[in-house]
Structures are given as structure tokens and as C-alpha cells.
Design a protein around this motif. Structure first.
Motif, short mmCIF file in Angstrom:
data_model
loop_
_atom_site.label_atom_id
_atom_site.label_comp_id
_atom_site.label_asym_id
_atom_site.label_seq_id
_atom_site.Cartn_x
_atom_site.Cartn_y
_atom_site.Cartn_z
N LYS A 172 154.77 83.04 -7.54
CA LYS A 172 153.97 83.73 -8.56
C LYS A 172 154.40 85.19 -8.57
N THR A 207 142.83 83.74 -3.44
CA THR A 207 141.99 83.14 -4.48
C THR A 207 140.53 83.45 -4.22
N SER A 208 139.85 83.98 -5.23
CA SER A 208 138.44 84.33 -5.09
C SER A 208 137.56 83.09 -5.29
N THR A 210 135.72 82.53 -7.66
CA THR A 210 135.80 82.14 -9.07
C THR A 210 137.20 81.63 -9.45
N GLN A 211 138.03 81.37 -8.42
CA GLN A 211 139.38 80.83 -8.60
C GLN A 211 140.32 81.79 -9.32
N ASN A 212 140.08 83.07 -9.18
CA ASN A 212 140.98 84.08 -9.74
C ASN A 212 141.77 84.76 -8.61
N GLU A 213 142.92 85.35 -8.98
CA GLU A 213 143.69 86.09 -7.99
C GLU A 213 142.96 87.38 -7.62
N ASP A 216 146.88 91.15 -7.82
CA ASP A 216 147.84 90.56 -8.76
C ASP A 216 149.28 90.95 -8.48
#
Length: 271
Positions: A172, A207-208, A210-213, A216
């Protein structure tokens, strides 16, 4: 993902038949004490004698497989005519007598010792050229007939984890910076094991809920020991982005399996 082949040869015991190796293993050189290994690399077998090499080549010819198809040859199954319900692996003995080597960054680094048939099956499966994580115990062992002019540090295998299926995911944006510079290492010191764990588990760490990075882009990575508990070995990992915003988490490397003991969160340096 545990690289364990549970299809056992009915004619084989549940413990790997490496009696001579085991006897020699006990005659270990205490130059290096026991220590956990958490390393990233590749598994491949070598044959210490010309006789074993020729037997393996004959097995490859018999099974109509390439000599690099170790798993296909070692796992070849047949049934005796008089016992059609009995399934045996006639070339498994070659895997038992092979010298299993763990390679890191194209350098032969460890000799691997399975203690059970399940672990031997895991080595056979890992020889398919997939990158794996090695979890085990290392000590300096002198073993007759080992690959190379000197015996490599020897690891008693605990677990092999396929990074393709279980941990590492395609690169990524975050892997293009400082993380890409963290190359696989021998995984023996606390810092080395923490680095390997960060490389293989970064996507889960980053990964938080809330499934966000969380971060970044990573342009700097810093490791430092943390003195929180006398009986635990904790490495703090500090990640910085191009704006010099920093995030940190703690990785516990006390035992064989490292884990995140505090989640990745904004880092505030103590005064």
C-alpha cells in the motif's frame, strides 16, 4: 495460516524419524543460548550426500515431477496392491533425511529441525517457494553432514506461517516509504523480532476500529525499548508521516509470538 498438512502416512509414526540427528543435536555448543526466532524467509531442502541426491532424482523421475517440486515428490501417495485402503508416501523418508535450510535475503541462515511429522509436513509445504514466517528456538548446534562447511545456527521449529495467506498483503502507499526499507532480518534480538513483526502485521496494526488507516504515509520508523515491566520485553514503535505527525504502539516480544500490547495511537513524547 498454519502450514500443517494433516494427511498422515498411515505407515509413518507421528514423530519425525531423525534419531541420529536428535542424538547429535543434544551435543550442542552453548556458544549461543536458547533464544526465540521470529524471522521472514524461505524454506528449502538440501541433500547432504550424493547417494541421497541420486535417490531424490530417481524419485522425481518416477513421479514425473521437476526436481524443484519438492512438495509433489515428498507428498506422492501410493497404495500397495494387496492393501488398496492403505495410503503411504514412499518418498517421505527423503524429506526426513534432508537438511532443511531457512534462507533470509538470499542467504542461508538457519538449519531447521522439525520434531513432529506435522512440522515436517509444514516444511514440505513451505518449500513451494512461498515466503513464510519462522517461529522457533535457536541455539548453536554441530550436526554431522549438515549443509555447508560449518553448521548454521539451528532452529527447533515451532510454527511456520505463510505470509501470502496469513499476514502480508499487497503493498500500500504506506509501504513505499520507510517501511519498504525494513528488510527481513535474522529475527533474534528483541528489536529484530519487533521489526519483522511490524513488517508482516502492519496492515492489522494500522487499521482503526472503523477499518480505516490510522497513518496514511510513513516516512520514518523508530524503535526503542520500554521499561514498563521487569518480566516483559516491550519495544515501542514510533511512526512518522511527512508532516511530522507521529503515532506509536508497543510490541511485546517476550515470548515466541510477538503481539501488539498497546494499539497504534497519536504519540506524545513525555517531558
Amino acid at each position: 495460516m498454519n502450514l500443517s498438512d494433516e494427511t498422515h502416512n498411515a505407515a509413518q509414526p507421528d514423530v519425525v524419524n531423525t534419531t541420529s540427528q536428535t542424538q547429535e543435536t543434544l551435543q550442542c555448543n552453548r556458544e549461543h543460548p536458547h533464544g526465540h526466532v521470529y524471522a521472514i524467509g524461505y524454506v528449502k531442502p538440501y541433500f547432504a550426500t550424493i547417494d541421497l541426491e541420486k535417490q531424490y532424482e530417481a524419485a522425481a523421475e518416477f513421479t514425473k515431477q521437476s526436481t524443484t517440486s519438492f512438495d509433489q515428490i515428498f507428498n506422492y501417495v501410493t497404495s500397495p496392491n494387496e492393501q488398496p485402503n492403505l495410503r503411504i508416501r514412499p518418498f517421505l523418508y527423503l524429506a526426513q533425511q534432508a537438511t532443511w535450510v531457512f534462507t533470509i535475503n538470499n542467504v542461508d541462515t538457519y538449519t531447521l529441525y522439525p520434531r513432529t511429522l506435522t512440522q515436517l509436513n509444514a516444511l514440505i509445504q513451505a518449500s513451494t517457494k512461498n515466503e513464510v514466517i519462522l517461529v522457533g528456538l535457536v541455539e548453536r548446534i554441530s550436526v554431522a553432514g549438515s549443509h555447508g562447511s560449518e553448521a548454521l545456527p539451528s532452529v527447533l521449529v515451532e510454527h511456520l506461517i505463510d505470509t501470502v495467506d496469513g499476514t502480508k498483503s499487497p503493498p500500500k502507499k504506506t509501504r513505499e516509504g520507510a517501511l519498504a526499507q525494513l528488510k527481513p532480518n535474522i529475527g533474534r534480538s528483541n528489536l529484530e523480532r519487533a521489526s519483522n513483526y511490524l513488517v508482516t502485521h502492519f496492515d492489522q496494526i494500522n487499521t482503526s476500529q472503523t477499518q480505516n488507516e490510522i497513518i496514511d504515509n510513513v516516512n520514518a520508523v523508530h524503535f526503542q525499548h520500554v521499561s514498563l515491566h521487569d518480566d516483559r520485553s516491550i519495544i515501542e514503535v514510533i511512526l512518522s508521516n511527512p508532516n511530522d505527525t507521529r503515532f506509536a504502539c508497543n510490541i511485546d516480544v517476550t515470548n515466541a509470538y510477538p503481539f501488539v500490547s498497546s494499539k497504534l495511537a497519536p504519540f506524545a513524547k513525555s517531558s
